[in-house]
Design an enzyme around this catalytic site. Structure first.
Site, PDB file in Angstrom:
ATOM      1  CB  SER A 138     -10.955 -26.737  -2.392  1.00  0.00           C
ATOM      2  OG  SER A 138     -11.936 -26.627  -1.425  1.00  0.00           O
ATOM      3  CG  HIS A 156      -8.136 -29.608  -5.554  1.00  0.00           C
ATOM      4  ND1 HIS A 156      -8.116 -28.484  -6.338  1.00  0.00           N
ATOM      5  CD2 HIS A 156      -9.285 -29.536  -4.850  1.00  0.00           C
ATOM      6  CE1 HIS A 156      -9.199 -27.767  -6.107  1.00  0.00           C
ATOM      7  NE2 HIS A 156      -9.920 -28.382  -5.201  1.00  0.00           N
ATOM      8  CD  GLU A 216      -5.375 -27.450  -8.999  1.00  0.00           C
ATOM      9  OE1 GLU A 216      -5.288 -26.447  -9.709  1.00  0.00           O
ATOM     10  OE2 GLU A 216      -5.801 -27.402  -7.826  1.00  0.00           O
ATOM     11  CG  ASN A 254     -10.159 -23.174  -6.607  1.00  0.00           C
ATOM     12  OD1 ASN A 254     -10.899 -23.042  -7.588  1.00  0.00           O
ATOM     13  ND2 ASN A 254     -10.308 -24.138  -5.722  1.00  0.00           N
TER      14      ASN A 254
HETATM   15  P1  NAI Z   1     -20.000 -32.557   1.359  1.00  0.00           P
HETATM   16  O1  NAI Z   1     -20.510 -31.705   2.438  1.00  0.00           O
HETATM   17  O2  NAI Z   1     -20.844 -32.840   0.165  1.00  0.00           O
HETATM   18  O3  NAI Z   1     -19.546 -33.974   1.966  1.00  0.00           O
HETATM   19  C1  NAI Z   1     -18.763 -34.122   3.117  1.00  0.00           C
HETATM   20  C2  NAI Z   1     -19.124 -35.451   3.758  1.00  0.00           C
HETATM   21  O4  NAI Z   1     -18.197 -35.718   4.812  1.00  0.00           O
HETATM   22  C3  NAI Z   1     -20.513 -35.476   4.377  1.00  0.00           C
HETATM   23  O5  NAI Z   1     -21.230 -36.588   3.865  1.00  0.00           O
HETATM   24  C4  NAI Z   1     -20.261 -35.631   5.882  1.00  0.00           C
HETATM   25  O6  NAI Z   1     -21.237 -36.446   6.496  1.00  0.00           O
HETATM   26  C5  NAI Z   1     -18.898 -36.297   5.890  1.00  0.00           C
HETATM   27  N1  NAI Z   1     -18.120 -36.087   7.108  1.00  0.00           N
HETATM   28  C6  NAI Z   1     -17.923 -34.929   7.766  1.00  0.00           C
HETATM   29  N2  NAI Z   1     -17.069 -35.126   8.796  1.00  0.00           N
HETATM   30  C7  NAI Z   1     -16.701 -36.431   8.759  1.00  0.00           C
HETATM   31  C8  NAI Z   1     -15.835 -37.244   9.551  1.00  0.00           C
HETATM   32  N3  NAI Z   1     -15.159 -36.743  10.578  1.00  0.00           N
HETATM   33  N4  NAI Z   1     -15.690 -38.551   9.221  1.00  0.00           N
HETATM   34  C9  NAI Z   1     -16.358 -39.070   8.180  1.00  0.00           C
HETATM   35  N5  NAI Z   1     -17.210 -38.352   7.405  1.00  0.00           N
HETATM   36  C10 NAI Z   1     -17.374 -37.033   7.678  1.00  0.00           C
HETATM   37  O7  NAI Z   1     -18.603 -31.891   0.907  1.00  0.00           O
HETATM   38  P2  NAI Z   1     -17.887 -31.919  -0.514  1.00  0.00           P
HETATM   39  O8  NAI Z   1     -18.385 -30.816  -1.347  1.00  0.00           O
HETATM   40  O9  NAI Z   1     -17.907 -33.311  -1.036  1.00  0.00           O
HETATM   41  O10 NAI Z   1     -16.389 -31.523  -0.103  1.00  0.00           O
HETATM   42  C11 NAI Z   1     -15.533 -32.414   0.558  1.00  0.00           C
HETATM   43  C12 NAI Z   1     -14.110 -31.884   0.495  1.00  0.00           C
HETATM   44  O11 NAI Z   1     -13.727 -31.694  -0.868  1.00  0.00           O
HETATM   45  C13 NAI Z   1     -13.896 -30.541   1.177  1.00  0.00           C
HETATM   46  O12 NAI Z   1     -12.612 -30.529   1.740  1.00  0.00           O
HETATM   47  C14 NAI Z   1     -13.991 -29.551   0.015  1.00  0.00           C
HETATM   48  O13 NAI Z   1     -13.296 -28.356   0.273  1.00  0.00           O
HETATM   49  C15 NAI Z   1     -13.325 -30.344  -1.085  1.00  0.00           C
HETATM   50  N6  NAI Z   1     -13.683 -29.967  -2.452  1.00  0.00           N
HETATM   51  C16 NAI Z   1     -14.982 -29.656  -2.788  1.00  0.00           C
HETATM   52  C17 NAI Z   1     -15.297 -29.315  -4.092  1.00  0.00           C
HETATM   53  C18 NAI Z   1     -16.722 -29.002  -4.483  1.00  0.00           C
HETATM   54  O14 NAI Z   1     -16.940 -28.440  -5.569  1.00  0.00           O
HETATM   55  N7  NAI Z   1     -17.709 -29.354  -3.688  1.00  0.00           N
HETATM   56  C19 NAI Z   1     -14.270 -29.260  -5.154  1.00  0.00           C
HETATM   57  C20 NAI Z   1     -12.955 -29.685  -4.716  1.00  0.00           C
HETATM   58  C21 NAI Z   1     -12.689 -29.987  -3.409  1.00  0.00           C
END
Ligand code: NAI
Length: 375
Positions: free
Chosen positions: A118, A139, A151, A189
């Site tokens: 993001s 995104h 996006e 954003n």
């Molecule tokens: P989250 O923390 O809920 O999930 C991330 C997952 O990735 C975790 O389950 C973790 O165990 C896993 N993980 C971490 N490092 C890893 C690796 N090297 N290999 C495999 N798995 C790994 O995070 P979330 O909220 O789902 O965000 C994920 C991405 O999406 C980030 O880049 C965030 O900026 C982006 N994003 C998040 C939004 C939101 O509202 N939460 C909206 C749009 C984008």
């Protein structure tokens, strides 16, 4: 034969993307380094599908076949035959760069690689990879199954044909797709920053309290949520880091300067709904604060925040972050604004918006009100 997609990261976003893809008939592998994260993802999805069955939105058979199409694993090698891989792991440049290198070594040359970042530069995430033409940002918005907007972010190296292919896939998933330049905050954003920042500035100036500012935006602007309830809903930590990323990424353009109040709240752990307290108190006995429903003040608050939002939309258009239509679609489908900001500007009259910004700038001597050259 159905198409195969892999999602790396079984968190909020990865699980949502997997649900949408599997619902549309794709075979999905969800990969996460932590078995616990995979377990959580699986049990959450099961309960979401059960609820959809209870509500009559899916039948038992559909729910079952969605589940059979998803495979949860810690083994990264299983991405080898994917048509597309979407990365949704922790928001950390170095970790994402390493993951892209690893993915590149496993998949075939025609596999599309995408990041759901993001706030990071897609080109930087791709920087160590040999084949950059198949890498782009995709995104999604949270919750992925409910939010229509996606996006798509090509870098200067992305192959246009692959970009078109991805847009077609996403439209097939029922998404509303816009294209954004690889810049901090992409469209939503970035353009939405003043909704929060200007509301905070109005509060800092003592013009109104949180509840009154929220009321003004809903009453006069038709926004579904006010800035403070929305910040509490998103999480103040997430909102603050989004503001900081845009501010840093625009060479500290004062239009996007974060408020010190936001940082103080984050430092104190008042993160919003998820921590029980943010701008408002969410504990059981807390009483709901009453807004001061003064129409004159309410209108003044609304028009000031709207003028700043329009200025940010004009600034995005001026910087060629997206087309005029895509900016308006992004704000109506990504954050549910009642109208597209550029269309709204035409309806109110650009002259009026410009005049208001000029008055704010001369009264405050603050560059945050500097009108975009496009206005
Ligand atoms: P989250 O923390 O809920 O999930 C991330 C997952 O990735 C975790 O389950 C973790 O165990 C896993 N993980 C971490 N490092 C890893 C690796 N090297 N290999 C495999 N798995 C790994 O995070 P979330 O909220 O789902 O965000 C994920 C991405 O999406 C980030 O880049 C965030 O900026 C982006 N994003 C998040 C939004 C939101 O509202 N939460 C909206 C749009 C984008």
């Amino acid at each position: 034969m159905s198409q195969i997609i892999s999602v790396i990261g079984a968190g909020t976003m990865g699980s949502g993307i997997a649900q949408v893809a599997a619902t549309c008939g794709w075979q999905v592998s969800i990969i996460d380094s932590f078995p616990k994260a995979l377990e959580n993802s699986k049990s959450k999805l099961k309960s979401i599908l059960n609820r959809l069955v209870e509500k009559g939105k899916l039948n038992e058979e559909q729910s079952k076949s969605i589940l059979t199409r998803i495979h949860w694993t810690t083994n990264m090698d299983e991405i080898f035959n994917s048509h597309m891989v979407i990365e949704a792991i922790v928001e950390n440049l170095e970790i994402k760069q390493n993951l892209f290198l690893q993915m590149e070594s496993i998949v075939s040359e025609d596999c599309i690689l995408a990041t759901n970042t993001s706030s990071l530069s897609v080109l930087k995430i791709a920087s160590a990879c040999k084949l950059k033409s198949r890498i782009m940002g995709i995104h999604f918005f949270n919750p992925v199954p409910l939010m229509k907007l996606v996006e798509v972010i090509p870098t200067e190296k992305t192959d246009c044909k692959l970009l078109l292919e991805v847009k077609t896939i996403l439209k097939g998933w029922g998404k509303s797709v816009v294209t954004a330049k690889d810049t901090p905050g992409f469209i939503v954003n970035r353009v939405a920053r003043p909704f929060y920042n200007e509301a905070l500035k109005i509060y800092e100036e003592g013009i109104a309290d949180f509840a009154t500012i929220d009321w003004a935006m809903k009453e006069f602007g038709g926004f579904r949520m006010g800035p403070f309830e929305l910040m509490d809903y998103i999480g103040n930590d997430i909102n603050y880091s989004a503001t900081k990323a845009v501010y840093d990424g625009t060479n500290h353009d004062s239009r996007y300067k974060p408020s010190s109040i936001q940082k103080e709240l984050v430092d104190e752990g008042f993160l919003g709904r998820k921590s029980g307290r943010g701008y408002f108190d969410y504990s059981n006995n807390a009483s709901e604060p009453e807004p001061n429903k003064d129409d004159a003040i309410g209108n003044q608050i609304f028009i000031r925040i709207l003028a700043m939002l329009i200025n940010a939309a004009a600034d995005a258009l001026n910087n060629e972050i997206a087309t005029r239509d895509d900016i308006d679609i992004a704000m109506t489908t990504g954050v549910n604004y009642p109208r597209g900001l550029l269309k709204w500007a035409d309806e109110i009259g650009i002259e009026k918006v410009l005049k208001l910004l000029q008055v704010l700038q001369s009264n405050s001597n603050d560059n945050r009100y500097q009108p975009s050259p496009l206005l």
